[in-house]
Design an enzyme around this catalytic site. Structure first.
Site, PDB file in Angstrom:
ATOM      1  CE  LYS A 131      -1.506   1.167   3.880  1.00 33.65           C
ATOM      2  NZ  LYS A 131      -2.191   1.336   5.183  1.00 33.65           N
ATOM      3  CB  THR A 132       3.632   2.355   2.160  1.00 32.01           C
ATOM      4  OG1 THR A 132       2.928   1.868   3.292  1.00 32.01           O
ATOM      5  CG2 THR A 132       4.270   3.681   2.491  1.00 32.01           C
TER       6      THR A 132
ATOM      7  CG  ASP B   3      -2.534   5.184   4.236  1.00 35.16           C
ATOM      8  OD1 ASP B   3      -3.215   4.204   3.867  1.00 35.16           O
ATOM      9  OD2 ASP B   3      -1.389   5.079   4.703  1.00 35.16           O
ATOM     10  CD  GLU B   4      -3.905   2.794   7.890  1.00 35.23           C
ATOM     11  OE1 GLU B   4      -4.867   1.992   7.855  1.00 35.23           O
ATOM     12  OE2 GLU B   4      -2.723   2.450   8.057  1.00 35.23           O
TER      13      GLU B   4
ATOM     14  CD  GLN C 222      -4.818  -3.774   7.763  1.00 32.30           C
ATOM     15  OE1 GLN C 222      -3.960  -3.271   8.448  1.00 32.30           O
ATOM     16  NE2 GLN C 222      -4.662  -4.017   6.475  1.00 32.30           N
TER      17      GLN C 222
ATOM     18  NE  ARG D 253      -0.014  -4.912  11.175  1.00 31.91           N
ATOM     19  CZ  ARG D 253      -0.299  -4.416   9.989  1.00 31.91           C
ATOM     20  NH1 ARG D 253       0.448  -3.486   9.463  1.00 31.91           N
ATOM     21  NH2 ARG D 253      -1.322  -4.875   9.288  1.00 31.91           N
TER      22      ARG D 253
END
Length: 730
Positions: free
Chosen positions: A33-34, A219-220, A250, A599
Site C-alpha cells: 500500500k505504501t 490513507d487508512e 483493519q 504485522r
DNA sequence: CTTCGTGCTAATTCT
DNA sequence: TAGCACGAAG
C-alpha cells in the site's frame, strides 16, 4: 520514470496510474500500500498533472507523513517543500492558523490535549455544581467528542437533547466550549470541527482550497469518521479526484467514531468510482497469512477478500501457555534472546491490547539488559515534568490559557493552593479576563494582596519569557526556563531514582527543541509548540536503533516486523470483557487481532497466561481468537508449572473485603484448556523426571485423565495428567 | 490556607 | 493497581 512504475504488479500499476476521478484502493495487509501511495504521488508530480502544492495526502500519523515525504523525495530525486502530506489534524491546524479569525478565534490558539480537556471539563462540572459521579468528566467528554465528530455543535446538541442527563450534558458542552474559547484554545476534536465549519460557512476560504487542491489521497480510509468525511467533501468542491486506500478488515477505531460505511459505501457515495483490489501479500509467510485469514473469516460484517502470497509455508505460529503475566514476560524475552542472532531487536515487537500490560515486559527486559523502546503507555509529552514545562511554555505564548495557568501556578511549590486559585478564578470571571491577568495584577485586588509576594515571582518568570519568545531560539529559551525554575535540583531532591529519569526526559526535551531549532532555521516558541502538540505517541518511535519495540496493537497499525509477539490472549483482555456481548465490538476486537497478526513477516508468537492480576480477578481462559487459528498451523508450548488444574473463576466484583473469598466449586469450575485436546495419543511430551516420551494411551478425562506414556530408556509409565508436569513437545 | 497522608473507587484502544 | 478526593495536621 520507469523507476516509478517498475516493480509493480498489475493491480498496483493500475492504482498508480489511475489519476482522475474517485478511486478506492482496497489494500489488504502487506499488499504494498505504501509503495503504491508514494509512487502515485510521485507519478502525479512527474507527469505534471499537478504542482506539489496542489496535492494533499493524508496519513494516519505524523511519522507516516514524514516517511511518505521522504520516499517521494527519494523517488523524485529532489526535495519538494510545498508538498502537503499530513494527518487530518495537522492539516486542519494549518487551515485554522491561517483563517481562524474568521471564526472569531485568534490564529495563535493553543491546542489542548486530552489531559487539558479533562481538567477543563472537571472545572466545568464543578462550576455547574453537578455531581462528578453522575457526570464523570471522561464520560461527558466522550459524548461531546462524539457530537463534534458528527459536526453537532452545542446549540444543535441542546436542541436535540431530551431528558435530564442529555440536557445536563448539553449545558456542560456549552460551558466547555465557552471556556475553551476564553482560553483561546481548541481541543483535538475542535481542530476538525472548526476547520469543517470554516470551509462550510466561508465560501471564500473553501474556494481557495478547492481551487488549489487538485488531487487528494487518503490513507487508512477505513478509520475515518464522519467529520473527516465531510472535510474531504468540502475540500474537493467541483472535482472528484479523490483516492482513498483502506481495508475494512483493519478498521480498529470504531470507538473513536470511525465509520466503516465510509469505505463500504464509497462506490455509491462517489458514483463512477474505480475500485482496485490489492490482494497479493508481500509481507508475511503463508502460515501467518492463513492463520490471520482464518480468524478474520469469523467476522460477518465484511465484504471478504482473499489475500494470497507466493511465499508458501513458513514457521508455525507459536503458542505459549504460561501461568502468569510475569512468566509470559520471561518466556517472550527468553525467546527474543534465543532468536537474536537471526532476528535483530529492531525487527521484533511485543504487542498487547492495553498499555498496562507493558510493565511486566519492561521489567523483564530491564532485568536482562535488553534495549527496548515503549511506544505509547505514557507518551513522552504526557509525563509530568514535561507537562509542567509545557505548561509554562503554553502560558508564555498564550496568557489566556487558564488550564496551563492552573497547572503551573503552584509548580514549583510556592504556597498557592486551591483557595487562592479559586479566588483568582472568581475574580477573573467577574472581570472577564484570563486568570493570569488577575495574577499579574494581584496587588490591585484586596483579596489577593496578601498573596502577592507568592504570586509575583511566578508572573515575573512568565513576563520575562514573553519578551523573549519571538526573538530567542526555542531551545535556549527552554534551557533558561529550566534553570530559572530550578527543575533539575528539584526533581533530584524529590526522588533519587525516579528523579534522574525525569531529568533525562527534560534533557531530551531540550535536545528535541534544539533539533527543531536547527532544522527550522528561525524557530520560535509558538511554531514549536504548535508542532509538538500534535505529536502522537508513535512519533517518537524510531526504527533504526537496535531495540525491541513494545506497543499496543492500535499503535502498530501500518508497521511491520520480522517477529511479532502477541501477548495476553485471554478472554476478557483480548477480546476485552465489555466487547464480548456486542457483536460489532467483538468484530472490531477480531480485526485488531488480525492487524496484530499481519504485522509479522516471519514469526508470529501468541501467549496466554492462565492467571493475570486484573484488579482482583485471577483465572483466565484462552481467547477465542487463538482457538480460531487452525490447529495445523500452531505449535503449542505448554509452560505452565501446575499442570492442568481446574481453576475457579471469581466474578470480578465478588465480595469487596480484605480477605479474598474463595468461592467453592463446582459451579465456577472450568478447565482452561481441554486436556483431551492437548494430550492425544501420539503426542510427544516431556516429563520433568522421566524426560521425553510418547503418549500410547489415555483413560478417563478431566481431572482423572490418566496417560500411558512410553519414555525413552525408561519404559512405559502410567501417569495422572493432573499431577504430572508435562510439556507438549510435538 | 497548604500540604501530606489515608482510604476509596474505577479500570481500553488515540488525535 | 493507581489516581483522586477527602480529612487531619502544620
Amino acid at each position: 520514470m520507469s523507476r516509478l512504475l517498475g516493480e509493480l504488479n498489475e493491480a498496483q500499476l493500475e492504482a498508480v496510474t489511475t489519476t482522475e476521478g474517485p478511486l478506492l484502493i482496497i489494500a489488504g495487509a502487506g499488499s504494498g500500500k505504501t509503495r503504491v501511495l508514494t509512487r502515485r504521488l510521485a507519478h502525479l508530480l512527474v507527469q505534471r498533472l499537478a504542482n506539489p502544492y496542489q496535492v494533499l495526502a493524508v496519513t494516519f500519523t505524523n511519522k507516516a507523513a514524514g516517511e511518505m515525504k521522504e520516499r517521494v523525495t527519494r523517488l523524485l530525486g529532489s526535495d519538494i517543500q510545498q508538498m502537503n502530506v499530513s494527518t487530518f489534524h495537522s492539516f486542519c491546524v494549518r487551515v485554522l492558523r491561517r483563517d481562524a479569525n474568521r471564526l472569531d478565534y485568534q490564529t495563535n490558539f493553543t491546542i489542548f490535549d486530552q489531559v487539558d480537556s479533562l481538567t477543563l471539563m472537571k472545572n466545568c462540572i464543578k462550576e455547574l455544581g453537578f455531581s462528578d459521579t453522575q457526570f464523570p468528566a471522561k464520560g461527558q467528554l466522550r459524548k461531546i467528542s462524539d457530537a463534534k465528530s458528527k459536526l453537532v455543535g452545542p446549540e444543535a446538541f441542546a436542541t436535540a437533547a431530551g431528558g435530564y442527563f442529555e440536557t445536563r450534558t448539553a449545558e456542560l458542552y456549552t460551558l466547555y466550549q465557552e471556556r475553551l474559547r476564553a482560553c483561546c484554545a481548541m481541543d483535538f476534536d475542535d481542530l476538525l470541527f472548526n476547520a469543517v465549519w470554516l470551509l462550510k460557512s466561508d465560501s471564500e476560504v473553501a474556494a481557495r482550497y478547492q481551487e488549489r487542491l487538485r488531487y487528494i489521497m487518503v490513507d487508512e480510509y477505513q478509520d475515518t469518521n464522519h467529520i473527516q468525511y465531510l472535510l474531504l467533501k468540502h475540500l474537493l468542491g467541483d472535482h472528484d479526484n479523490l483516492c482513498v486506500v483502506g481495508d475494512e478488515d483493519q478498521s480498529i477505531y470504531g470507538w473513536r467514531g470511525a465509520d466503516i460505511r465510509n469505505i463500504l459505501e464509497f462506490e455509491t457515495d462517489y458514483p463512477g468510482a474505480r475500485i482496485i483490489k490489492l490482494e497479493q501479500n508481500y509481507r508475511s509467510t503463508g502460515v501467518i497469512l492463513e492463520a490471520a485469514s482464518s480468524v478474520i473469516g469469523n467476522n460477518e460484517m465484511r465484504k471478504g477478500k482473499k489475500l494470497w502470497t507466493t511465499v508458501e509455508g513458513g514457521d508455525k505460529v507459536k503458542l505459549f501457555l504460561v501461568d502468569s503475566a510475569a512468566d509470559e514476560a520471561t518466556t517472550i524475552v527468553e525467546q527474543i534472546v534465543a532468536c537474536q542472532s537471526e532476528t535483530p531487536l529492531t525487527d521484533v515487537v511485543i504487542l498487547y491490547r492495553t498499555n498496562a500490560q507493558s510493565r511486566a515486559f519492561e521489567e523483564q527486559l530491564r532485568r536482562e539488559s535488553i534495549p527496548y523502546q515503549i511506544i505509547g503507555s505514557v507518551s513522552f509529552y504526557q509525563r509530568k515534568e514535561i507537562k509542567d514545562l509545557l505548561g509554562y511554555l503554553k502560558l508564555i505564548v498564550n496568557p489566556a490559557d487558564d488550564i496551563s495557568f492552573q497547572r503551573i501556578i503552584n509548580y514549583p511549590k510556592r504556597g498557592i493552593g486551591q483557595m487562592t486559585l479559586a479566588q483568582i478564578a472568581t475574580l477573573a470571571r467577574q472581570a472577564g479576563v484570563p486568570a493570569y491577568e488577575i495574577a499579574r495584577q494581584s496587588e490591585t485586588h484586596p483579596e489577593l494582596s496578601a498573596k502577592t509576594k507568592r504570586i509575583e515571582p511566578f508572573t515575573a518568570i512568565i513576563e520575562k519569557y514573553r519578551e523573549q519568545k519571538d526573538t530567542r531560539p526555542v531551545d535556549l529559551l527552554v534551557q533558561d526556563l529550566v534553570t530559572d525554575l530550578k527543575m533539575i535540583d528539584d526533581l533530584l531532591a524529590e526522588d533519587r531514582v525516579l528523579g534522574q529519569a525525569r531529568v533525562d526526559n527534560i534533557e531530551a526535551f531540550i535536545e528535541g527543541a534544539a533539533e527543531y531549532a536547527r532544522s527550522h532555521g528561525e524557530a520560535h516558541l509558538e511554531e514549536y509548540l504548535s508542532e509538538i502538540s500534535l505529536f502522537t505517541n508513535l512519533d517518537d518511535y524510531k526504527d533504526v536503533e537496535d531495540k525491541v519495540s513494545l506497543m499496543t496493537i492500535h499503535s502498530a497499525k501500518g508497521l511491520e516486523f520480522s517477529s511479532v509477539y502477541l501477548a495476553g490472549l485471554e478472554e476478557g483482555l483480548f477480546p476485552l470483557q465489555r466487547t464480548v456481548t456486542e457483536p460489532e465490538q467483538l468484530e472490531e476486537e477480531r480485526r485488531l487481532f488480525y492487524v496484530g497478526a499481519t504485522r509479522a513477516r516471519k514469526n508470529l508468537c501468541l501467549s496466554v497466561a492462565s492467571s493475570r492480576h486484573r484488579f482482583g480477578e485471577v483465572a483466565s481462559v484462552m481467547s477465542r481468537f487463538v482457538k480460531e487459528v487452525p490447529d495445523h498451523l500452531v505449535e503449542k508450548h505448554d509452560l505452565r508449572k501446575q499442570g492442568y488444574r481446574p481453576t475457579v473463576s471469581h466474578p470480578a466484583h465478588s465480595q469487596v473485603g480484605s480477605q479474598a473469598q474463595i468461592i467453592p466449586a463446582p459451579s465456577g469450575v472450568h478447565y482452561e484448556y481441554e486436556p483431551e485436546e492437548l494430550l492425544r495419543v501420539g503426542r510427544v511430551v516431556e516429563h520433568p523426571t522421566f524426560g521425553r516420551g510418547k503418549i500410547l494411551g489415555a483413560e478417563g478425562f478431566g481431572e482423572s485423565l490418566r496417560l500411558e506414556i512410553m519414555f525413552s530408556g525408561i519404559g512405559v509409565k502410567k501417569i495422572m495428567a493432573k499431577y504430572a508436569k508435562l510439556k507438549i513437545i510435538g
